[in-house]
Scaffold this active site. Structure first.
Site, short mmCIF file in Angstrom:
data_model
loop_
_atom_site.label_atom_id
_atom_site.label_comp_id
_atom_site.label_asym_id
_atom_site.label_seq_id
_atom_site.Cartn_x
_atom_site.Cartn_y
_atom_site.Cartn_z
N PHE A 127 -148.99 -35.61 -75.72
CA PHE A 127 -150.12 -36.27 -76.40
C PHE A 127 -151.42 -35.65 -75.93
O PHE A 127 -151.52 -35.10 -74.83
CB PHE A 127 -150.11 -37.78 -76.19
CG PHE A 127 -150.49 -38.23 -74.80
CD1 PHE A 127 -151.76 -38.73 -74.54
CD2 PHE A 127 -149.58 -38.18 -73.77
CE1 PHE A 127 -152.10 -39.15 -73.27
CE2 PHE A 127 -149.91 -38.60 -72.49
CZ PHE A 127 -151.18 -39.09 -72.24
N PRO A 132 -162.34 -29.76 -73.91
CA PRO A 132 -162.96 -29.00 -72.82
C PRO A 132 -164.27 -29.58 -72.30
O PRO A 132 -164.57 -29.47 -71.12
CB PRO A 132 -163.17 -27.62 -73.45
CG PRO A 132 -162.11 -27.51 -74.49
CD PRO A 132 -161.95 -28.89 -75.04
N SER A 136 -163.70 -37.57 -69.05
CA SER A 136 -163.24 -38.95 -69.21
C SER A 136 -163.85 -39.66 -70.41
O SER A 136 -163.44 -40.77 -70.74
CB SER A 136 -163.56 -39.75 -67.95
OG SER A 136 -162.87 -39.21 -66.83
N GLN A 295 -147.91 -42.70 -29.09
CA GLN A 295 -148.50 -43.84 -29.81
C GLN A 295 -149.33 -43.39 -31.01
O GLN A 295 -149.33 -44.05 -32.06
CB GLN A 295 -149.36 -44.67 -28.85
CG GLN A 295 -149.77 -46.01 -29.42
CD GLN A 295 -150.59 -46.83 -28.43
OE1 GLN A 295 -151.65 -46.39 -28.00
NE2 GLN A 295 -150.08 -47.99 -28.04
N ILE A 353 -148.90 -34.68 -39.19
CA ILE A 353 -147.75 -34.82 -38.29
C ILE A 353 -147.02 -33.48 -38.15
O ILE A 353 -146.55 -33.12 -37.07
CB ILE A 353 -146.80 -35.93 -38.78
CG1 ILE A 353 -147.42 -37.31 -38.54
CG2 ILE A 353 -145.44 -35.83 -38.10
CD1 ILE A 353 -146.68 -38.45 -39.20
N GLU A 379 -154.48 -39.43 -66.12
CA GLU A 379 -154.45 -40.75 -66.78
C GLU A 379 -155.70 -41.57 -66.44
O GLU A 379 -155.66 -42.78 -66.33
CB GLU A 379 -153.19 -41.50 -66.34
CG GLU A 379 -152.27 -41.94 -67.48
CD GLU A 379 -151.70 -40.76 -68.25
OE1 GLU A 379 -152.39 -40.32 -69.18
OE2 GLU A 379 -150.59 -40.31 -67.98
#
Length: 401
Positions: A127, A132, A136, A295, A353, A379
């Protein structure tokens, strides 16, 4: 099955579907995803496998050959697939949004013609709203349809089509002035056209060109394209619902469902990032012990797990509300906003990590680190979600002074 992100109250059928999808993800997607992603290769074998599972017809009614499942079932399947590779969930999502719009708004002839073949996966959907220059601001679209006898002539350029090349049916939103005098609000003079085309790139039918894939930072494998209409002639019976001027509402209904999907994708990617982080923390040793025993790392794992759990709960709530027939734009906006933001944060913590190895393409977290940002803009951007949420809250909590 992991301890996190469990969904209570599912039927036996839902649990069986999810178990099947998770097994497929673990065996067929995760082992090959990073290699395919680095090559930016369309995952044809994976798509064929999902087609065999019936995933392309998951929410299409049984009368059209689909499984007739709920949005919740679909969202939970998307969560599992995104956990394996987010690009694959994008291939399914755009197809599903078009099928959903047809189911909700199509004429009887349109449903009979398209839905059975969409359920079988023989027709793949895409869809197109964006252009361009507009981002939004959907109301500012400039592509246009002009009536010419029993046909419409479409001209304009569209942007950011997921599945633009591989799809054979595109729902395209354009302006149509027919029956809408000058001065009509922009959103009331838009129409959705069902454009059939050949898969591929170049001129895929007279007047319609798909130039090629847009090269992206992440979200690879799935093709994202432009769409150029130059004198594209579409018969009047391919106006979605048979009436012009309803396109904006039809698209927004589809996007509302799509936002639940993006929330589900965020949940899936975050889950995978947590899995990678908690596993690596128990394998890597520093200062004579697992880094999981430090910790600082335990705090990260606690925060990551809490975010995974919270995002999943909001996504499930938004899906269930839509399934109940209630308006869910507030819940969908909140779920999409929270899940995408938390996904980015959980992925970054997993990346930290991993230390220097997170920067290596040998480790899966590198791919996730490039994929997560897409959820912040897909979206509807996070800023758009906050606008929607804010306006709806003011409707619900209007001050009676």
């Amino acid at each position: 099955m992991s301890r996190l992100a469990q969904t209570h109250g599912l039927t036996d059928v839902q649990r069986e579907i999810l178990s099947t999808v998770r097994d497929f993800v673990d065996k067929e997607i995760i082992p090959v995803a990073t290699e395919l992603e680095h090559r930016d290769e369309y995952p044809q074998d994976i798509v064929d496998g999902l087609k065999e599972l019936g995933l392309f017809g998951l929410m299409i009614p049984e009368e059209y050959g689909g499984l007739g499942e709920s949005l919740l079932t679909y969202a939970l399947c998307v969560e599992e697939i995104a956990r394996g590779w987010m690009s694959v969930s994008g291939i399914i999502n755009t197809h599903f949004i078009v099928a959903y719009m047809l189911k909700q708004h199509g004429t009887r002839e349109q449903k009979d013609h398209f839905l059975p073949r969409m359920a079988a996966g023989d027709i793949r959907g895409a869809f197109s709203m964006s252009e361009p220059a507009l981002g939004s601001d959907v109301s500012a679209i400039s592509s246009k349809a002009v009536r010419d006898g029993e046909e419409y002539v479409l001209n304009g350029q569209k942007m950011w089509l997921t599945n633009g090349g591989t799809s054979s049916l595109v729902a395209v939103l354009v302006k149509s002035d027919e029956g809408h005098p000058e001065g009509t609000a922009p959103h009331k003079s838009m129409t959705t056209f069902l454009v059939e085309k050949e898969p591929g790139f170049g001129e895929v039918r007279p007047g319609l060109t798909i130039p090629g894939k847009i090269d992206k930072m992440g979200y690879k494998g799935v093709d994202t394209t432009e769409l150029i209409m130059d004198g594209l002639r579409i018969p009047a019976n391919r106006v979605l619902g048979g009436v012009t001027g309803r396109g904006f509402y039809q698209m927004m209904d589809g996007v509302e469902v799509g936002r639940v999907n993006v929330a589900a994708r965020g949940c899936g990617v975050a889950q995978r990032a947590f899995e990678l982080g908690v596993r690596y923390a128990q394998q890597r040793h520093t200062f004579g012990k697992q880094i999981a025993q430090h910790q600082a790392i335990q705090f990260k794992l606690a925060e990551m797990a809490t975010k995974v759990e919270a995002a999943h709960a909001m996504m499930v709530n938004a899906a269930r509300k839509k399934d109940s027939g209630e308006r869910n734009d507030l819940e969908a906006g909140m779920a999409k906003y929270l899940a995408s933001e938390y996904c980015k944060e959980v992925v970054e913590d997993a990346f930290r990590i991993h230390g220097g190895y997170g920067f290596s393409k040998e480790y899966e977290i590198e791919r996730l680190y490039r994929e997560a940002p897409m959820l912040l803009i897909g979206e509807g951007t996070a800023e758009i979600q906050k606008m929607i949420i804010g306006r709806r809250l003011l409707e619900e909590y209007r001050f009676q002074g």
